[in-house]
Write a protein that holds these residues in place. Sequence first.
Motif, PDB file in Angstrom:
ATOM      1  N   MET A   1       0.839  -1.196   0.000  1.00  0.00           N
ATOM      2  CA  MET A   1       0.000   0.000   0.000  1.00  0.00           C
ATOM      3  C   MET A   1       0.875   1.247   0.000  1.00  0.00           C
ATOM      4  O   MET A   1       1.901   1.288   0.657  1.00  0.00           O
ATOM      5  N   SER A   2       0.492   2.257  -0.745  1.00  0.00           N
ATOM      6  CA  SER A   2       1.250   3.502  -0.816  1.00  0.00           C
ATOM      7  C   SER A   2       1.300   4.168   0.550  1.00  0.00           C
ATOM      8  O   SER A   2       0.389   4.027   1.364  1.00  0.00           O
ATOM      9  N   ASP A   3       2.399   4.929   0.789  1.00  0.00           N
ATOM     10  CA  ASP A   3       2.516   5.583   2.099  1.00  0.00           C
ATOM     11  C   ASP A   3       1.578   6.767   2.242  1.00  0.00           C
ATOM     12  O   ASP A   3       1.506   7.364   3.315  1.00  0.00           O
ATOM     13  N   ILE A   4       0.852   7.132   1.188  1.00  0.00           N
ATOM     14  CA  ILE A   4      -0.138   8.202   1.320  1.00  0.00           C
ATOM     15  C   ILE A   4      -1.431   7.687   1.951  1.00  0.00           C
ATOM     16  O   ILE A   4      -2.302   8.468   2.317  1.00  0.00           O
ATOM     17  N   LEU A   5      -1.544   6.369   2.078  1.00  0.00           N
ATOM     18  CA  LEU A   5      -2.687   5.757   2.758  1.00  0.00           C
ATOM     19  C   LEU A   5      -2.164   4.622   3.631  1.00  0.00           C
ATOM     20  O   LEU A   5      -1.574   3.669   3.128  1.00  0.00           O
ATOM     21  N   LEU A   6      -2.371   4.730   4.934  1.00  0.00           N
ATOM     22  CA  LEU A   6      -1.908   3.717   5.866  1.00  0.00           C
ATOM     23  C   LEU A   6      -3.053   2.772   6.206  1.00  0.00           C
ATOM     24  O   LEU A   6      -4.195   3.205   6.389  1.00  0.00           O
ATOM     25  N   VAL A   7      -2.748   1.483   6.291  1.00  0.00           N
ATOM     26  CA  VAL A   7      -3.755   0.471   6.624  1.00  0.00           C
ATOM     27  C   VAL A   7      -3.283  -0.277   7.865  1.00  0.00           C
ATOM     28  O   VAL A   7      -2.199  -0.861   7.876  1.00  0.00           O
ATOM     29  N   ASN A   8      -4.079  -0.249   8.921  1.00  0.00           N
ATOM     30  CA  ASN A   8      -3.757  -0.940  10.168  1.00  0.00           C
ATOM     31  C   ASN A   8      -4.935  -1.794  10.594  1.00  0.00           C
ATOM     32  O   ASN A   8      -6.099  -1.390  10.435  1.00  0.00           O
ATOM     33  N   ARG A   9      -4.626  -2.986  11.144  1.00  0.00           N
ATOM     34  CA  ARG A   9      -5.673  -3.881  11.606  1.00  0.00           C
ATOM     35  C   ARG A   9      -5.608  -4.047  13.115  1.00  0.00           C
ATOM     36  O   ARG A   9      -4.530  -4.207  13.695  1.00  0.00           O
ATOM     37  N   VAL A  27      -6.992  15.608  -0.589  1.00  0.00           N
ATOM     38  CA  VAL A  27      -7.018  14.456  -1.483  1.00  0.00           C
ATOM     39  C   VAL A  27      -6.778  14.871  -2.925  1.00  0.00           C
ATOM     40  O   VAL A  27      -7.142  15.962  -3.352  1.00  0.00           O
ATOM     41  N   ASP A  28      -6.145  13.967  -3.651  1.00  0.00           N
ATOM     42  CA  ASP A  28      -5.990  14.101  -5.092  1.00  0.00           C
ATOM     43  C   ASP A  28      -6.364  12.775  -5.717  1.00  0.00           C
ATOM     44  O   ASP A  28      -6.789  11.835  -5.019  1.00  0.00           O
ATOM     45  N   ALA A  29      -6.216  12.644  -7.027  1.00  0.00           N
ATOM     46  CA  ALA A  29      -6.631  11.425  -7.711  1.00  0.00           C
ATOM     47  C   ALA A  29      -5.851  10.207  -7.206  1.00  0.00           C
ATOM     48  O   ALA A  29      -6.414   9.115  -7.052  1.00  0.00           O
ATOM     49  N   GLU A  30      -4.561  10.396  -6.918  1.00  0.00           N
ATOM     50  CA  GLU A  30      -3.740   9.279  -6.457  1.00  0.00           C
ATOM     51  C   GLU A  30      -4.233   8.745  -5.114  1.00  0.00           C
ATOM     52  O   GLU A  30      -4.374   7.527  -4.921  1.00  0.00           O
ATOM     53  N   LEU A  31      -4.497   9.648  -4.174  1.00  0.00           N
ATOM     54  CA  LEU A  31      -4.951   9.214  -2.850  1.00  0.00           C
ATOM     55  C   LEU A  31      -6.342   8.599  -2.918  1.00  0.00           C
ATOM     56  O   LEU A  31      -6.616   7.567  -2.279  1.00  0.00           O
ATOM     57  N   MET A  32      -7.221   9.206  -3.699  1.00  0.00           N
ATOM     58  CA  MET A  32      -8.578   8.653  -3.794  1.00  0.00           C
ATOM     59  C   MET A  32      -8.581   7.283  -4.460  1.00  0.00           C
ATOM     60  O   MET A  32      -9.362   6.393  -4.092  1.00  0.00           O
ATOM     61  N   THR A  33      -7.693   7.078  -5.416  1.00  0.00           N
ATOM     62  CA  THR A  33      -7.583   5.773  -6.055  1.00  0.00           C
ATOM     63  C   THR A  33      -7.077   4.728  -5.064  1.00  0.00           C
ATOM     64  O   THR A  33      -7.575   3.596  -5.012  1.00  0.00           O
ATOM     65  N   ALA A  34      -6.078   5.112  -4.255  1.00  0.00           N
ATOM     66  CA  ALA A  34      -5.554   4.197  -3.233  1.00  0.00           C
ATOM     67  C   ALA A  34      -6.632   3.858  -2.208  1.00  0.00           C
ATOM     68  O   ALA A  34      -6.766   2.705  -1.785  1.00  0.00           O
ATOM     69  N   LEU A  35      -7.412   4.863  -1.813  1.00  0.00           N
ATOM     70  CA  LEU A  35      -8.483   4.634  -0.850  1.00  0.00           C
ATOM     71  C   LEU A  35      -9.535   3.694  -1.419  1.00  0.00           C
ATOM     72  O   LEU A  35     -10.027   2.789  -0.726  1.00  0.00           O
ATOM     73  N   HIS A  36      -9.879   3.884  -2.669  1.00  0.00           N
ATOM     74  CA  HIS A  36     -10.864   3.020  -3.310  1.00  0.00           C
ATOM     75  C   HIS A  36     -10.403   1.567  -3.280  1.00  0.00           C
ATOM     76  O   HIS A  36     -11.173   0.655  -2.933  1.00  0.00           O
ATOM     77  N   GLY A  37      -9.139   1.341  -3.610  1.00  0.00           N
ATOM     78  CA  GLY A  37      -8.611  -0.017  -3.593  1.00  0.00           C
ATOM     79  C   GLY A  37      -8.639  -0.630  -2.202  1.00  0.00           C
ATOM     80  O   GLY A  37      -8.982  -1.812  -2.037  1.00  0.00           O
ATOM     81  N   ALA A  38      -8.291   0.165  -1.189  1.00  0.00           N
ATOM     82  CA  ALA A  38      -8.288  -0.340   0.190  1.00  0.00           C
ATOM     83  C   ALA A  38      -9.696  -0.656   0.666  1.00  0.00           C
ATOM     84  O   ALA A  38      -9.922  -1.652   1.369  1.00  0.00           O
ATOM     85  N   LEU A  39     -10.664   0.168   0.303  1.00  0.00           N
ATOM     86  CA  LEU A  39     -12.050  -0.079   0.677  1.00  0.00           C
ATOM     87  C   LEU A  39     -12.572  -1.369   0.058  1.00  0.00           C
ATOM     88  O   LEU A  39     -13.233  -2.175   0.731  1.00  0.00           O
ATOM     89  N   LYS A  40     -12.265  -1.583  -1.211  1.00  0.00           N
ATOM     90  CA  LYS A  40     -12.720  -2.804  -1.878  1.00  0.00           C
ATOM     91  C   LYS A  40     -12.076  -4.040  -1.257  1.00  0.00           C
ATOM     92  O   LYS A  40     -12.716  -5.088  -1.134  1.00  0.00           O
ATOM     93  N   ALA A  41     -10.802  -3.896  -0.829  1.00  0.00           N
ATOM     94  CA  ALA A  41     -10.113  -5.023  -0.194  1.00  0.00           C
ATOM     95  C   ALA A  41     -10.788  -5.417   1.116  1.00  0.00           C
ATOM     96  O   ALA A  41     -10.813  -6.598   1.489  1.00  0.00           O
ATOM     97  N   CYS A  42     -11.346  -4.427   1.816  1.00  0.00           N
ATOM     98  CA  CYS A  42     -11.998  -4.695   3.095  1.00  0.00           C
ATOM     99  C   CYS A  42     -13.225  -5.590   2.946  1.00  0.00           C
ATOM    100  O   CYS A  42     -13.661  -6.222   3.907  1.00  0.00           O
TER     101      CYS A  42
END
Length: 260
Positions: A1-9, A27-42
């Motif tokens: 995961m990119s360092d612009i979005l941190l994921v902790n469990r 937010v920019d397109a890069e961060l929102m794209t990373a967030l979208h991917g993390a949300l779908k992974a959840c």
Amino acid sequence: MSDILLVNRYDTVTVLTLNRPEVRNAVDAELMTALHGALKACESDGSRVVVLTGAGGAFCSGADIKKAVANGFSAEEMHRVLNEVYGPTLKAIRSLPMPVIAAVDGFAAGIGCDMALACDIRLVSERGKFAELFIRVGLIPDGGGTYLLPRIIGLGRALELMYTGMDVDAEEAYRIGMANRLYPVGTFMEDVVSYAAIISQKSPGALWRGKQAMLQSLDSTYAEALDREHEHQRAIFNSEDGIEGFMAFAQKRAPVWKGR
């Protein structure tokens, strides 16, 4: 995961942290794209509750306007980004099957405010603050604020916040129902994770179906909502977890949820 979005469990609680503190997590397109991917992974990684927050004493200060201006932009490009990047990410927040909590420590402004509104529950620290500040740059809310805000705080207050772009501090947000809980800054994330952990121990199927029924009821009649509840209840009873709650209650023990 990119360092612009941190994921902790934390067991079955997943915390997603916007990590651009140098711009208050704009937010920019890069961060929102990373967030979208993390949300779908959840949706398939065993998460039962998702928490969205920001690093460095801010939730999200909105879109990174300075970066957009520096890169050059047009009306058509902004429309494309809203439809192809921002919109899908906001819809992903709203449509996650499990509860989604916004942990607002610091400013939630513009589309950052709308991101918090898209979550099911908003927990705020004493320095938390909201603002639908689009009007300050001559725009209207474009992150779902026109739909969500009047449903959360009422039409009159929603229009006032849209017309003025005024700040709403933590105590006022809690008073008008924009925030569900108010916590001290010093223990904020501990309090948030503890709150989320309590929800994560409930039946996953009931959480998912209850959320579906509640959100769908916003655009339906009372009779339609009743019918929908009955269908969801039947599906729960027919699931593997179906009567576990009843049995646990009768046997005076904690329920064991399998999530299926």
